[in-house]
Design a protein around this motif. Structure first.
Motif, PDB file in Angstrom:
ATOM      1  N   GLU A 263      11.747   1.953   3.876  1.00 44.63           N
ATOM      2  CA  GLU A 263      10.403   2.356   4.327  1.00 44.63           C
ATOM      3  C   GLU A 263       9.966   1.273   5.302  1.00 44.63           C
ATOM      4  O   GLU A 263       9.735   0.130   4.903  1.00 44.63           O
TER       5      GLU A 263
ATOM      6  N   ASP B 222       9.698  -1.902   2.843  1.00 45.20           N
ATOM      7  CA  ASP B 222       9.372  -1.739   1.432  1.00 45.20           C
ATOM      8  C   ASP B 222      10.542  -0.940   0.857  1.00 45.20           C
ATOM      9  O   ASP B 222      10.518   0.286   0.838  1.00 45.20           O
TER      10      ASP B 222
ATOM     11  N   THR C 280       4.130   3.332   4.944  1.00 47.18           N
ATOM     12  CA  THR C 280       5.196   3.804   5.839  1.00 47.18           C
ATOM     13  C   THR C 280       4.899   5.193   6.388  1.00 47.18           C
ATOM     14  O   THR C 280       4.309   6.020   5.684  1.00 47.18           O
TER      15      THR C 280
ATOM     16  N   GLU D 194       7.489  -0.783   7.587  1.00 48.19           N
ATOM     17  CA  GLU D 194       6.038  -0.985   7.475  1.00 48.19           C
ATOM     18  C   GLU D 194       5.549  -2.160   8.318  1.00 48.19           C
ATOM     19  O   GLU D 194       6.262  -3.148   8.500  1.00 48.19           O
TER      20      GLU D 194
ATOM     21  N   LYS E 257      10.207  -0.514  -7.150  1.00 51.24           N
ATOM     22  CA  LYS E 257       9.603  -1.115  -5.963  1.00 51.24           C
ATOM     23  C   LYS E 257       9.668  -2.640  -5.916  1.00 51.24           C
ATOM     24  O   LYS E 257       9.621  -3.213  -4.828  1.00 51.24           O
TER      25      LYS E 257
ATOM     26  N   ILE F 135       0.849  -1.186   0.000  1.00 48.02           N
ATOM     27  CA  ILE F 135       0.000   0.000   0.000  1.00 48.02           C
ATOM     28  C   ILE F 135       0.885   1.237   0.000  1.00 48.02           C
ATOM     29  O   ILE F 135       1.810   1.343   0.809  1.00 48.02           O
TER      30      ILE F 135
END
Ligand code: MG
Length: 215
Positions: free
Chosen positions: A66, A97, A187, A68, A118, A18
């Motif tokens: 990031e 992430d 995040t 999460e 990503k 997300i």
């Protein structure tokens, strides 16, 4: 890859992620608050268990962490309502992430797909999952991201724009949930770069401490 839930293990399936789920992080990237959850995916080969080092990617320079919260789906199907969505969640963990920010800055304005920034190999370190039932309040999980032992991110699931149940429900509208699916839930602010030799750690007093070295 196998993921661990308490003493059990299961084979990881899809990795959903997300984007833009914390207001302070949206601000730091000068992004817009989305009307609906921003959903993207990483391949199963992006996952990195604890104890495995993360190689600095060769297709970019600005490699960002990031931190999460990550959900593990334990049941197949489509929840009948947002309220029932948490019944499909078996456990919660923490992960990263990992993002090539310079590649993202190139792709985003052109409207190009996000895979290169990503979804590359080793872009999703993930820790062991704690059974959902062992967590006091899913909507109040405090967590930290650290680089070389220094706190760089401090988040709480209470700050999410879309709650766990909304995220699970929204994903299930397009993909029937399967046991072993993972959901990276976004995040908080404080993202930043890492370099070779750095140690990244995701930590929550309720869930655990998980650490990876960048080489
Ligand atoms: Mg993220």
């Amino acid at each position: 890859m196998k993921v661990y839930l308490g003493k059990k293990s299961l084979e990881a399936r899809r990795v959903f992620c997300i984007g833009r789920n914390y207001a302070d992080h949206i601000k730091e990237l000068s992004d817009q608050v989305p009307e609906k959850p921003v959903i993207f995916m990483k391949p199963e080969t992006s996952l990195v268990p604890e104890g495995v080092e993360v190689s600095f990617p060769t297709h970019g320079k600005d490699f960002h962490y990031e931190t999460e919260l990550v959900l593990l789906i334990g049941r197949e199907g489509k929840p009948a309502s947002v309220k029932k969505a948490l019944d499909y969640v078996a456990g919660v963990s923490l992960g990263f992430d990992l993002t090539m920010r310079d590649v993202q800055r190139y792709l985003l304005p052109k409207g190009l797909p996000w895979e290169l920034c990503k979804a590359f190999d080793q872009s999703a370190p993930v820790g062991k999952f704690l059974e959902k039932e062992k967590i006091k309040d899913l909507n109040k999980i405090e967590f930290f991201g650290k680089v070389n032992g220094k706190v760089v991110q401090h988040g709480n699931s209470s700050q999410m724009i879309n709650s766990f149940e909304t995220l699970v429900f929204e994903i299930s509208q397009a993909w029937k949930l399967l046991p072993g699916d993972l959901i990276y839930t976004g995040t908080p602010s404080g993202i930043g770069p890492v370099t070779r030799g750095d140690q990244i750690t995701a930590e929550s007093s309720e869930i655990g401490v998980f650490s990876w070295k960048i080489i």
